[in-house]
Design a protein around this motif. Structure first.
Motif, PDB file in Angstrom:
ATOM      1  N   ALA A  26      27.536  34.083  16.545  1.00  0.00           N
ATOM      2  CA  ALA A  26      26.777  35.257  16.997  1.00  0.00           C
ATOM      3  C   ALA A  26      26.286  35.054  18.426  1.00  0.00           C
ATOM      4  N   ARG A  27      25.845  33.866  18.736  1.00  0.00           N
ATOM      5  CA  ARG A  27      25.352  33.561  20.091  1.00  0.00           C
ATOM      6  C   ARG A  27      26.497  33.622  21.108  1.00  0.00           C
ATOM      7  N   ILE A  28      27.649  33.059  20.749  1.00  0.00           N
ATOM      8  CA  ILE A  28      28.812  33.103  21.636  1.00  0.00           C
ATOM      9  C   ILE A  28      29.229  34.552  21.886  1.00  0.00           C
ATOM     10  N   GLU A  29      29.249  35.359  20.856  1.00  0.00           N
ATOM     11  CA  GLU A  29      29.613  36.781  20.998  1.00  0.00           C
ATOM     12  C   GLU A  29      28.608  37.513  21.885  1.00  0.00           C
ATOM     13  N   GLU A  30      27.334  37.201  21.736  1.00  0.00           N
ATOM     14  CA  GLU A  30      26.301  37.812  22.575  1.00  0.00           C
ATOM     15  C   GLU A  30      26.504  37.435  24.046  1.00  0.00           C
ATOM     16  N   ILE A  31      26.797  36.178  24.304  1.00  0.00           N
ATOM     17  CA  ILE A  31      27.035  35.720  25.672  1.00  0.00           C
ATOM     18  C   ILE A  31      28.266  36.403  26.252  1.00  0.00           C
ATOM     19  N   LYS A  32      29.336  36.527  25.475  1.00  0.00           N
ATOM     20  CA  LYS A  32      30.548  37.215  25.938  1.00  0.00           C
ATOM     21  C   LYS A  32      30.245  38.667  26.306  1.00  0.00           C
ATOM     22  N   ASN A  33      29.460  39.340  25.487  1.00  0.00           N
ATOM     23  CA  ASN A  33      29.093  40.732  25.773  1.00  0.00           C
ATOM     24  C   ASN A  33      28.286  40.848  27.053  1.00  0.00           C
ATOM     25  N   ILE A  34      27.351  39.941  27.254  1.00  0.00           N
ATOM     26  CA  ILE A  34      26.536  39.942  28.476  1.00  0.00           C
ATOM     27  C   ILE A  34      27.429  39.695  29.692  1.00  0.00           C
ATOM     28  N   GLN A  35      28.345  38.732  29.584  1.00  0.00           N
ATOM     29  CA  GLN A  35      29.255  38.436  30.696  1.00  0.00           C
ATOM     30  C   GLN A  35      30.150  39.631  31.007  1.00  0.00           C
ATOM     31  N   GLU A  36      30.624  40.326  29.988  1.00  0.00           N
ATOM     32  CA  GLU A  36      31.477  41.492  30.204  1.00  0.00           C
ATOM     33  C   GLU A  36      30.703  42.623  30.887  1.00  0.00           C
ATOM     34  N   LYS A  37      29.461  42.837  30.473  1.00  0.00           N
ATOM     35  CA  LYS A  37      28.631  43.853  31.127  1.00  0.00           C
ATOM     36  C   LYS A  37      28.374  43.488  32.582  1.00  0.00           C
ATOM     37  N   LEU A  38      28.098  42.220  32.840  1.00  0.00           N
ATOM     38  CA  LEU A  38      27.865  41.762  34.209  1.00  0.00           C
ATOM     39  C   LEU A  38      29.128  41.928  35.051  1.00  0.00           C
ATOM     40  N   ARG A  39      30.294  41.603  34.493  1.00  0.00           N
ATOM     41  CA  ARG A  39      31.560  41.758  35.217  1.00  0.00           C
ATOM     42  C   ARG A  39      31.793  43.232  35.559  1.00  0.00           C
ATOM     43  N   GLU A  40      31.503  44.121  34.626  1.00  0.00           N
ATOM     44  CA  GLU A  40      31.676  45.555  34.893  1.00  0.00           C
ATOM     45  C   GLU A  40      30.688  46.037  35.955  1.00  0.00           C
ATOM     46  N   GLU A  41      29.455  45.556  35.889  1.00  0.00           N
ATOM     47  CA  GLU A  41      28.453  45.915  36.898  1.00  0.00           C
ATOM     48  C   GLU A  41      28.881  45.411  38.278  1.00  0.00           C
ATOM     49  N   ARG A  42      29.378  44.172  38.315  1.00  0.00           N
ATOM     50  CA  ARG A  42      29.865  43.614  39.577  1.00  0.00           C
ATOM     51  C   ARG A  42      31.028  44.435  40.120  1.00  0.00           C
ATOM     52  N   ARG A  43      31.972  44.782  39.247  1.00  0.00           N
ATOM     53  CA  ARG A  43      33.144  45.541  39.685  1.00  0.00           C
ATOM     54  C   ARG A  43      32.722  46.852  40.344  1.00  0.00           C
ATOM     55  N   LYS A  44      31.797  47.563  39.718  1.00  0.00           N
ATOM     56  CA  LYS A  44      31.308  48.834  40.287  1.00  0.00           C
ATOM     57  C   LYS A  44      30.609  48.601  41.624  1.00  0.00           C
ATOM     58  N   LEU A  45      29.779  47.581  41.674  1.00  0.00           N
ATOM     59  CA  LEU A  45      29.044  47.278  42.900  1.00  0.00           C
ATOM     60  C   LEU A  45      29.990  46.838  44.016  1.00  0.00           C
ATOM     61  N   TYR A  46      30.988  46.046  43.673  1.00  0.00           N
ATOM     62  CA  TYR A  46      31.972  45.627  44.672  1.00  0.00           C
ATOM     63  C   TYR A  46      32.691  46.848  45.248  1.00  0.00           C
ATOM     64  N   MET A  47      33.041  47.790  44.416  1.00  0.00           N
ATOM     65  CA  MET A  47      33.723  48.996  44.904  1.00  0.00           C
ATOM     66  C   MET A  47      32.813  49.794  45.839  1.00  0.00           C
ATOM     67  N   GLU A  48      31.529  49.850  45.526  1.00  0.00           N
ATOM     68  CA  GLU A  48      30.587  50.552  46.407  1.00  0.00           C
ATOM     69  C   GLU A  48      30.470  49.837  47.756  1.00  0.00           C
ATOM     70  N   ILE A  49      30.421  48.513  47.724  1.00  0.00           N
ATOM     71  CA  ILE A  49      30.339  47.723  48.961  1.00  0.00           C
ATOM     72  C   ILE A  49      31.600  47.913  49.794  1.00  0.00           C
ATOM     73  N   LEU A  50      32.752  47.985  49.142  1.00  0.00           N
ATOM     74  CA  LEU A  50      34.034  48.100  49.839  1.00  0.00           C
ATOM     75  C   LEU A  50      34.332  49.515  50.329  1.00  0.00           C
ATOM     76  N   SER A  51      33.645  50.496  49.805  1.00  0.00           N
ATOM     77  CA  SER A  51      33.955  51.899  50.076  1.00  0.00           C
ATOM     78  C   SER A  51      34.141  52.238  51.562  1.00  0.00           C
ATOM     79  N   PRO A  52      33.219  51.876  52.464  1.00  0.00           N
ATOM     80  CA  PRO A  52      33.428  52.235  53.872  1.00  0.00           C
ATOM     81  C   PRO A  52      34.669  51.579  54.473  1.00  0.00           C
ATOM     82  N   TYR A  53      34.970  50.365  54.031  1.00  0.00           N
ATOM     83  CA  TYR A  53      36.143  49.666  54.553  1.00  0.00           C
ATOM     84  C   TYR A  53      37.425  50.318  54.045  1.00  0.00           C
TER      85      TYR A  53
END
Length: 164
Positions: A26-53
């Motif tokens: 259960a703990r491993i699954e919780e950590i995986k879910n948190i990491q996946e949410k963070l990766r998705e948040e990063r992906r969106k933020l990276y696209m916003e940072i890259l937008s002007p370029y």
């Protein structure tokens, strides 16, 4: 009473062991879910940072619009959030790119298209490593080949400059 003790000896270890295994899974699954949410948040933020370029690469006439966007309060807000969520290497790459742009803008450094492209490619490569593949065999110029028609000539020029 002895039968009860024997039952406890026989039943408790598997039940306790199962509970421990369940807790760990259960703990491993919780950590995986948190990491996946963070990766998705990063992906969106990276696209916003890259937008002007990206706008600049899609149409070189958009350079002034991109610079205006980079100087905006909204972009600065995104940059602050980026500093909290982005990986260390991605943040360092963006910082290097931005410092180079600031130095060009203030005439502290002469504009070098190959260096600028190298910094841009490095940022894209670090984002790729962070989101997809840490062991990628691509380099900075590989990340730009689909965007720049004459990238191979620039890459040759850079290689010659390094070898001198």
């Amino acid at each position: 009473m002895e039968i009860f003790l024997e039952l406890v000896k026989v039943l408790v270890p598997p039940i306790l062991g199962g509970a421990v295994v369940w807790f760990i899974k259960a703990r491993i699954e919780e950590i995986k879910n948190i990491q996946e949410k963070l990766r998705e948040e990063r992906r969106k933020l990276y696209m916003e940072i890259l937008s002007p370029y990206i706008k600049t690469f899609s149409n070189p006439n958009n350079v002034n619009q991109a610079i205006k966007e980079i100087k905006s309060v909204n972009y600065r807000k995104i940059s602050f959030e980026f500093n909290f969520v982005g990986s260390d290497d991605v943040i360092r790459s963006l910082n290097s790119l931005m410092q180079y742009i600031y130095n060009i803008e203030s005439s502290k450094e002469e504009k070098d298209d190959v260096k600028l492209l190298n910094l841009w490619g490095k940022l894209l490569l670090e984002i790729r490593k962070d989101l997809v593949n840490k062991r990628t065999k691509l380099n900075e110029f590989d990340m730009l080949k689909s965007m720049i028609k004459d990238i191979d000539e620039l890459n040759v020029a850079q290689t010659r400059t390094r070898s001198k």
